[in-house]
Motif scaffolding. Structure first.
Motif, mmCIF file in Angstrom:
data_model
loop_
_atom_site.group_PDB
_atom_site.id
_atom_site.type_symbol
_atom_site.label_atom_id
_atom_site.label_comp_id
_atom_site.label_asym_id
_atom_site.label_seq_id
_atom_site.Cartn_x
_atom_site.Cartn_y
_atom_site.Cartn_z
ATOM 1 N N VAL A 1 26.629 9.834 35.555
ATOM 2 C CA VAL A 1 26.264 10.020 36.960
ATOM 3 C C VAL A 1 24.738 10.100 37.052
ATOM 4 O O VAL A 1 24.109 10.879 36.325
ATOM 5 C CB VAL A 1 26.896 11.292 37.547
ATOM 6 C CG1 VAL A 1 26.524 11.442 39.010
ATOM 7 C CG2 VAL A 1 28.407 11.247 37.391
ATOM 8 N N LEU A 2 24.152 9.285 37.937
ATOM 9 C CA LEU A 2 22.712 9.244 38.127
ATOM 10 C C LEU A 2 22.387 9.371 39.603
ATOM 11 O O LEU A 2 23.231 9.104 40.465
ATOM 12 C CB LEU A 2 22.112 7.930 37.602
ATOM 13 C CG LEU A 2 22.558 7.388 36.249
ATOM 14 C CD1 LEU A 2 23.655 6.362 36.442
ATOM 15 C CD2 LEU A 2 21.396 6.757 35.501
ATOM 16 N N ALA A 3 21.148 9.738 39.908
ATOM 17 C CA ALA A 3 20.694 9.734 41.296
ATOM 18 C C ALA A 3 20.766 8.309 41.837
ATOM 19 O O ALA A 3 20.554 7.333 41.103
ATOM 20 C CB ALA A 3 19.266 10.265 41.387
ATOM 21 N N ALA A 4 21.067 8.177 43.119
ATOM 22 C CA ALA A 4 21.242 6.852 43.715
ATOM 23 C C ALA A 4 19.984 6.007 43.619
ATOM 24 O O ALA A 4 20.068 4.773 43.588
ATOM 25 C CB ALA A 4 21.675 6.997 45.171
ATOM 26 N N CYS B 1 28.059 6.681 40.073
ATOM 27 C CA CYS B 1 28.770 6.786 38.797
ATOM 28 C C CYS B 1 28.821 5.403 38.159
ATOM 29 O O CYS B 1 29.229 4.446 38.811
ATOM 30 C CB CYS B 1 30.171 7.341 39.024
ATOM 31 S SG CYS B 1 31.124 7.585 37.516
ATOM 32 N N ARG B 2 28.405 5.307 36.904
ATOM 33 C CA ARG B 2 28.377 4.031 36.213
ATOM 34 C C ARG B 2 29.097 4.122 34.870
ATOM 35 O O ARG B 2 29.124 5.173 34.227
ATOM 36 C CB ARG B 2 26.918 3.592 35.971
ATOM 37 C CG ARG B 2 26.134 3.352 37.257
ATOM 38 C CD ARG B 2 26.685 2.154 38.001
ATOM 39 N NE ARG B 2 25.952 1.873 39.240
ATOM 40 C CZ ARG B 2 26.385 2.142 40.459
ATOM 41 N NH1 ARG B 2 27.580 2.730 40.591
ATOM 42 N NH2 ARG B 2 25.682 1.842 41.527
ATOM 43 N N LYS B 3 29.664 2.990 34.411
ATOM 44 C CA LYS B 3 30.334 2.949 33.124
ATOM 45 C C LYS B 3 29.329 3.222 32.009
ATOM 46 O O LYS B 3 28.170 2.804 32.089
ATOM 47 C CB LYS B 3 30.994 1.594 32.919
ATOM 48 C CG LYS B 3 32.123 1.300 33.904
ATOM 49 C CD LYS B 3 32.724 -0.074 33.663
ATOM 50 C CE LYS B 3 33.856 -0.353 34.645
ATOM 51 N NZ LYS B 3 34.425 -1.703 34.443
ATOM 52 N N LEU B 4 29.790 3.894 30.961
ATOM 53 C CA LEU B 4 28.924 4.263 29.846
ATOM 54 C C LEU B 4 29.502 3.694 28.551
ATOM 55 O O LEU B 4 30.706 3.809 28.307
ATOM 56 C CB LEU B 4 28.806 5.787 29.762
ATOM 57 C CG LEU B 4 27.871 6.363 28.704
ATOM 58 C CD1 LEU B 4 26.437 5.908 28.949
ATOM 59 C CD2 LEU B 4 27.945 7.886 28.709
ATOM 60 N N SER C 1 21.300 0.462 39.623
ATOM 61 C CA SER C 1 21.754 -0.868 40.042
ATOM 62 C C SER C 1 22.645 -1.523 38.996
ATOM 63 O O SER C 1 23.275 -2.549 39.274
ATOM 64 C CB SER C 1 20.551 -1.771 40.317
ATOM 65 O OG SER C 1 19.763 -1.937 39.137
ATOM 66 N N ARG C 2 22.736 -0.955 37.806
ATOM 67 C CA ARG C 2 23.532 -1.507 36.720
ATOM 68 C C ARG C 2 24.973 -1.020 36.822
ATOM 69 O O ARG C 2 25.241 0.118 37.213
ATOM 70 C CB ARG C 2 22.950 -1.069 35.377
ATOM 71 C CG ARG C 2 21.462 -1.421 35.200
ATOM 72 C CD ARG C 2 21.300 -2.699 34.456
ATOM 73 N NE ARG C 2 21.895 -2.547 33.139
ATOM 74 C CZ ARG C 2 21.267 -1.969 32.111
ATOM 75 N NH1 ARG C 2 20.034 -1.501 32.251
ATOM 76 N NH2 ARG C 2 21.857 -1.887 30.942
ATOM 77 N N SER C 3 25.932 -1.867 36.454
ATOM 78 C CA SER C 3 27.335 -1.457 36.459
ATOM 79 C C SER C 3 27.740 -0.808 35.141
ATOM 80 O O SER C 3 28.666 0.010 35.111
ATOM 81 C CB SER C 3 28.246 -2.663 36.747
ATOM 82 O OG SER C 3 28.083 -3.653 35.734
ATOM 83 N N VAL C 4 27.038 -1.160 34.053
ATOM 84 C CA VAL C 4 27.319 -0.608 32.732
ATOM 85 C C VAL C 4 26.000 -0.162 32.102
ATOM 86 O O VAL C 4 25.002 -0.901 32.156
ATOM 87 C CB VAL C 4 28.011 -1.643 31.817
ATOM 88 C CG1 VAL C 4 28.265 -1.040 30.439
ATOM 89 C CG2 VAL C 4 29.312 -2.136 32.438
ATOM 90 N N ILE C 5 25.993 1.029 31.524
ATOM 91 C CA ILE C 5 24.786 1.580 30.893
ATOM 92 C C ILE C 5 25.094 1.904 29.445
ATOM 93 O O ILE C 5 26.132 2.505 29.138
ATOM 94 C CB ILE C 5 24.305 2.839 31.649
ATOM 95 C CG1 ILE C 5 23.913 2.475 33.085
ATOM 96 C CG2 ILE C 5 23.141 3.506 30.919
ATOM 97 C CD1 ILE C 5 23.595 3.657 33.953
ATOM 98 N N GLU C 6 24.215 1.506 28.565
ATOM 99 C CA GLU C 6 24.366 1.811 27.145
ATOM 100 C C GLU C 6 23.771 3.189 26.840
ATOM 101 O O GLU C 6 22.790 3.604 27.452
ATOM 102 C CB GLU C 6 23.670 0.748 26.292
ATOM 103 C CG GLU C 6 24.484 -0.512 26.085
ATOM 104 C CD GLU C 6 25.629 -0.312 25.099
ATOM 105 O OE1 GLU C 6 25.535 0.584 24.230
ATOM 106 O OE2 GLU C 6 26.625 -1.068 25.185
ATOM 107 N N TRP C 7 24.394 3.877 25.891
ATOM 108 C CA TRP C 7 24.005 5.247 25.552
ATOM 109 C C TRP C 7 22.524 5.348 25.213
ATOM 110 O O TRP C 7 21.856 6.296 25.621
ATOM 111 C CB TRP C 7 24.853 5.749 24.388
ATOM 112 C CG TRP C 7 24.504 7.134 23.945
ATOM 113 C CD1 TRP C 7 23.733 7.489 22.882
ATOM 114 C CD2 TRP C 7 24.890 8.353 24.581
ATOM 115 N NE1 TRP C 7 23.612 8.859 22.808
ATOM 116 C CE2 TRP C 7 24.320 9.403 23.838
ATOM 117 C CE3 TRP C 7 25.663 8.640 25.696
ATOM 118 C CZ2 TRP C 7 24.504 10.733 24.179
ATOM 119 C CZ3 TRP C 7 25.844 9.973 26.038
ATOM 120 C CH2 TRP C 7 25.272 10.996 25.289
ATOM 121 N N HIS C 8 21.996 4.361 24.461
ATOM 122 C CA HIS C 8 20.598 4.457 24.024
ATOM 123 C C HIS C 8 19.631 4.420 25.205
ATOM 124 O O HIS C 8 18.483 4.865 25.082
ATOM 125 C CB HIS C 8 20.270 3.337 23.023
ATOM 126 C CG HIS C 8 20.270 1.960 23.621
ATOM 127 N ND1 HIS C 8 19.190 1.429 24.295
ATOM 128 C CD2 HIS C 8 21.230 0.997 23.640
ATOM 129 C CE1 HIS C 8 19.475 0.222 24.712
ATOM 130 N NE2 HIS C 8 20.718 -0.083 24.327
#
Length: 295
Positions: A172-175, A255-258, A181-188
């Protein structure tokens, strides 16, 4: 003065804390925004202390307000249990069950399971304890709780164990965050972020991602999931949530996929209890979990 405080007003205070906004709380409760604000001000006047800070983007509890709201939740839960007992008319058959937990990354299915059990077993009074010890397993060993629902795999105290569900984590990030703007975020990509967690969740996160994976800066808060998400919405960090709980994210957050290496991050939930516990409500609860949720 205090005797004039209505029960509905106390419930409204909890809703305002969870929503972080009088406007959203008024929509949820169905009462006028100005009337709700006036009731909270009257409550603060009756108590002689400020419960909420008001600011341009909403409201947040003061230090005194956080203590009051935390105690209020437990009082209202006990009141609900008492009313259930009175309605059931089975005082002599009433059983008690104490359940310990340690937050499990902004709730997930654990609370839903407990609520469902309480609704289907009105003769069992449930008492919830969220990590009053270094871990809920310590409370289990000290016989302070009957059963713990946890995501920790580190307990080796000889308790019985039931594997429940596996949940996929999302971030979960601030809007207005640069990654929003990304649908998927990598852990790094979170390494330079401040990760906000609730009490007891840091070591569960380490278990979920693997000990070889570097963790970002972690800041622990002793607050509810709703308040933590409000902090995220105001740009004070990022948080993790079960992906099926995405609907609980406030409007000023997303909320974005991780992923780690392109793969989802999953966290398992477990139920643990002592084999020598003779509480008759315990096997009923374990059977309920096994029938509905066991992997």
């Amino acid at each position: 003065m205090q005797s004039s405080i209505q029960l509905a007003t106390l419930n409204y205070a909890l809703v305002v804390a969870e929503e972080g906004s009088f406007l959203r709380a008024s929509r949820r409760t169905g009462i006028d925004h100005s009337a709700l604000s006036r009731r909270i001000r009257d409550l603060e006047y009756a108590m002689g202390t400020r419960i909420f800070h008001r600011h341009a983007r909403g409201v947040g509890p003061t230090p005194a307000g956080e203590r009051f709201l935390e105690h209020l939740r437990s009082v209202l839960l006990e009141l609900d249990n008492t009313l259930t007992l009175a309605r059931s008319g089975t005082k002599h058959d009433q059983q008690k069950l104490s359940i310990g937990s340690n937050g499990i990354i902004l709730a997930g299915r654990a609370l839903d399971a407990i609520i469902e059990f309480g609704q289907s077993h009105p003769n069992v009074t449930i008492s919830l304890t969220e990590s009053p010890y270094p871990s809920p397993e310590a409370a289990l060993g000290a016989t302070q709780v009957d059963v713990v629902v946890t995501s920790s795999s580190r307990f080796t105290g000889g308790a019985f164990e039931l594997t429940l569900w596996r949940d996929t984590l999302a971030v979960v990030l601030a809007a207005n965050h640069s990654l929003a703007s990304r649908s998927v975020i990598e852990w790094h990509e979170l390494q330079q972020e401040t990760l906000l967690v609730r009490r007891g969740e840091a070591f569960q996160l380490a278990d979920a991602v693997g000990r070889a994976v570097q963790l970002p800066l972690i800041v622990e808060h002793h607050v509810s999931a709703g308040i933590l998400l409000r902090l995220v919405g105001n740009g004070l960090g990022v948080a993790l949530i079960h992906d099926q709980d995405a609907d609980s994210v406030p409007q000023d957050a997303v909320c974005r996929k991780l992923r780690i290496g392109g793969k989802p991050i999953q966290i398992s939930s477990l139920a643990r209890w002592r084999p020598d516990n003779a509480n008759p409500a315990l096997p009923t609860f374990i059977s309920f979990l096994r029938d509905r949720y066991s992997c």
